[in-house]
Motif scaffolding. Structure first.
Motif, mmCIF file in Angstrom:
data_model
loop_
_atom_site.group_PDB
_atom_site.id
_atom_site.type_symbol
_atom_site.label_atom_id
_atom_site.label_comp_id
_atom_site.label_asym_id
_atom_site.label_seq_id
_atom_site.Cartn_x
_atom_site.Cartn_y
_atom_site.Cartn_z
ATOM 1 N N ASP A 92 0.836 -1.209 0.000
ATOM 2 C CA ASP A 92 0.000 0.000 0.000
ATOM 3 C C ASP A 92 0.870 1.258 0.000
ATOM 4 O O ASP A 92 0.555 2.236 -0.681
ATOM 5 N N ASN A 93 1.960 1.236 0.762
ATOM 6 C CA ASN A 93 2.883 2.372 0.749
ATOM 7 C C ASN A 93 3.475 2.573 -0.629
ATOM 8 O O ASN A 93 3.592 3.706 -1.113
ATOM 9 N N LEU A 94 3.854 1.492 -1.285
ATOM 10 C CA LEU A 94 4.433 1.602 -2.618
ATOM 11 C C LEU A 94 3.432 2.173 -3.615
ATOM 12 O O LEU A 94 3.766 3.079 -4.391
ATOM 13 N N ILE A 95 2.228 1.681 -3.576
ATOM 14 C CA ILE A 95 1.225 2.109 -4.556
ATOM 15 C C ILE A 95 0.872 3.582 -4.381
ATOM 16 O O ILE A 95 0.517 4.273 -5.346
ATOM 17 N N LEU A 96 1.010 4.104 -3.166
ATOM 18 C CA LEU A 96 0.772 5.532 -2.965
ATOM 19 C C LEU A 96 1.700 6.382 -3.826
ATOM 20 O O LEU A 96 1.350 7.510 -4.190
ATOM 21 N N GLY A 97 2.864 5.862 -4.158
ATOM 22 C CA GLY A 97 3.774 6.617 -5.018
ATOM 23 C C GLY A 97 3.292 6.742 -6.442
ATOM 24 O O GLY A 97 3.808 7.569 -7.204
ATOM 25 N N VAL A 129 1.154 0.532 -13.436
ATOM 26 C CA VAL A 129 1.390 0.460 -11.996
ATOM 27 C C VAL A 129 1.910 -0.920 -11.621
ATOM 28 O O VAL A 129 2.860 -1.058 -10.838
ATOM 29 N N GLN A 130 1.313 -1.961 -12.185
ATOM 30 C CA GLN A 130 1.755 -3.312 -11.867
ATOM 31 C C GLN A 130 3.166 -3.575 -12.381
ATOM 32 O O GLN A 130 3.962 -4.265 -11.729
ATOM 33 N N ALA A 131 3.506 -2.994 -13.544
ATOM 34 C CA ALA A 131 4.858 -3.150 -14.076
ATOM 35 C C ALA A 131 5.873 -2.450 -13.184
ATOM 36 O O ALA A 131 6.968 -2.980 -12.923
ATOM 37 N N LEU A 132 5.522 -1.259 -12.699
ATOM 38 C CA LEU A 132 6.409 -0.541 -11.796
ATOM 39 C C LEU A 132 6.570 -1.293 -10.484
ATOM 40 O O LEU A 132 7.675 -1.383 -9.937
ATOM 41 N N LEU A 133 5.480 -1.848 -9.982
ATOM 42 C CA LEU A 133 5.534 -2.621 -8.747
ATOM 43 C C LEU A 133 6.456 -3.833 -8.923
ATOM 44 O O LEU A 133 7.282 -4.140 -8.048
ATOM 45 N N ALA A 134 6.344 -4.493 -10.058
ATOM 46 C CA ALA A 134 7.201 -5.648 -10.328
ATOM 47 C C ALA A 134 8.671 -5.233 -10.382
ATOM 48 O O ALA A 134 9.551 -5.974 -9.909
ATOM 49 N N ALA A 146 10.788 3.335 1.071
ATOM 50 C CA ALA A 146 10.816 4.751 0.698
ATOM 51 C C ALA A 146 11.390 4.933 -0.702
ATOM 52 O O ALA A 146 10.878 5.729 -1.502
ATOM 53 N N ILE A 147 12.445 4.200 -1.018
ATOM 54 C CA ILE A 147 13.015 4.281 -2.362
ATOM 55 C C ILE A 147 12.049 3.693 -3.385
ATOM 56 O O ILE A 147 11.845 4.254 -4.469
ATOM 57 N N GLY A 148 11.443 2.569 -3.031
ATOM 58 C CA GLY A 148 10.472 1.957 -3.935
ATOM 59 C C GLY A 148 9.273 2.853 -4.205
ATOM 60 O O GLY A 148 8.800 2.953 -5.347
ATOM 61 N N ARG A 149 8.774 3.511 -3.174
ATOM 62 C CA ARG A 149 7.648 4.436 -3.362
ATOM 63 C C ARG A 149 8.028 5.560 -4.315
ATOM 64 O O ARG A 149 7.231 5.970 -5.168
ATOM 65 N N MET A 150 9.248 6.056 -4.200
ATOM 66 C CA MET A 150 9.739 7.083 -5.114
ATOM 67 C C MET A 150 9.760 6.556 -6.549
ATOM 68 O O MET A 150 9.341 7.239 -7.488
ATOM 69 N N LEU A 151 10.226 5.325 -6.729
ATOM 70 C CA LEU A 151 10.295 4.745 -8.066
ATOM 71 C C LEU A 151 8.923 4.541 -8.683
ATOM 72 O O LEU A 151 8.786 4.568 -9.912
ATOM 73 N N MET A 152 7.921 4.337 -7.845
ATOM 74 C CA MET A 152 6.577 4.067 -8.353
ATOM 75 C C MET A 152 5.974 5.243 -9.111
ATOM 76 O O MET A 152 5.037 5.063 -9.881
ATOM 77 N N ASP A 185 7.644 6.831 -11.311
ATOM 78 C CA ASP A 185 8.337 6.790 -12.598
ATOM 79 C C ASP A 185 8.859 8.171 -12.996
ATOM 80 O O ASP A 185 8.589 8.656 -14.098
ATOM 81 N N PRO A 186 9.655 8.801 -12.117
ATOM 82 C CA PRO A 186 10.086 10.175 -12.373
ATOM 83 C C PRO A 186 11.319 10.234 -13.278
ATOM 84 O O PRO A 186 12.024 9.239 -13.474
#
Length: 241
Positions: free
Chosen positions: A101-106, A117-122, A151-157, A159-160
């Protein structure tokens, strides 16, 4: 460095809080696929530079360009929608929520594009396999290093174009610091562009291509990380001290 032209160009940036500037006429750039560190003692203005990129501190003078777009006057939510993302000092997770849930918030601005979103999560789980194993675990029950991964993963989500990291090694065990450093180097290999605020010269030299030193809100030194890795950083040590 890969590609052509900088992904982040900061020119003559002056900004601060209230009536006072903390950062004075800062010029720096991050090339595409390049990792750059911003070093300096406490109070030097390092975090303020990152906050200015995110629109959390309004610049009084100068410009901030990301991927060819001047973001100097954009609101934070627009900047965070693909231009730049930050993993802040202290991580600032929603500890009552699960890792996933924290990751998807990104990726809130991408919520209508579920396949993306699913590709980024993977891709985040590929970078940090332990997070996939713990994806249903409340973030409060993670170690400090695991929380930094989130925290890093949430940032990556999001796709900046540019990834901003504020003191990613702070308060971590030596083992966790090494894991995070390896992850940042893996991101570079993927072609990510990073601006990293650090106080540890060894971590910055391990991860980055170039180092800037900020003191009293001004850039006072720029050098290659190769020089720092060779131990040729007495001037950096002087400024950090």
């Amino acid at each position: 460095m890969s590609g052509t032209g900088p992904v982040l160009q900061i020119e003559s940036l002056s900004c601060g809080y209230g009536r006072f500037d903390v950062v004075h006429e800062v010029n720096l750039h991050v090339g595409r696929g390049e990792a750059v560190a911003l070093l300096g003692p406490n109070g030097a203005g390092k975090t303020t530079v990152l906050r200015a990129v995110m629109g959390l501190v309004r610049n009084r003078r100068g410009s901030i360009v990301v991927g060819g777009t001047d973001i100097s006057d954009l609101p934070t939510h627009r900047i965070a929608s693909g231009h730049a993302a930050i993993a802040p000092e202290g991580r600032r997770l929603f500890t009552d929520l699960s890792v996933e849930d924290n990751l998807i918030l990104g990726a809130l601005h991408l919520r209508r594009d579920r396949p993306r979103v699913q590709a980024l999560l993977a891709s985040v789980y590929a970078l940090f396999p332990v997070l996939k194993a713990y994806r249903r675990r409340r973030s409060a029950f993670l170690s400090g290093g695991e929380q930094q991964m989130v925290a890093i993963g949430r940032m990556l989500m999001s796709d900046p174009e540019i990834l901003l990291l504020d003191e990613p090694s702070i308060a971590l065990s030596p083992v966790a610091v090494e894991i995070v450093a390896r992850a940042l180097m893996a991101l570079r290999e993927r072609g990510a562009s990073l601006l990293l605020v650090e106080q540890r010269v060894d971590v910055a030299a391990q991860v980055c291509d170039r180092l800037y030193v900020l003191r009293h809100g001004e850039i006072v030194e720029e050098m290659s990380a190769e020089h720092a890795r060779r131990g040729e950083h007495s001037m950096i040590d002087t400024y950090l001290g």
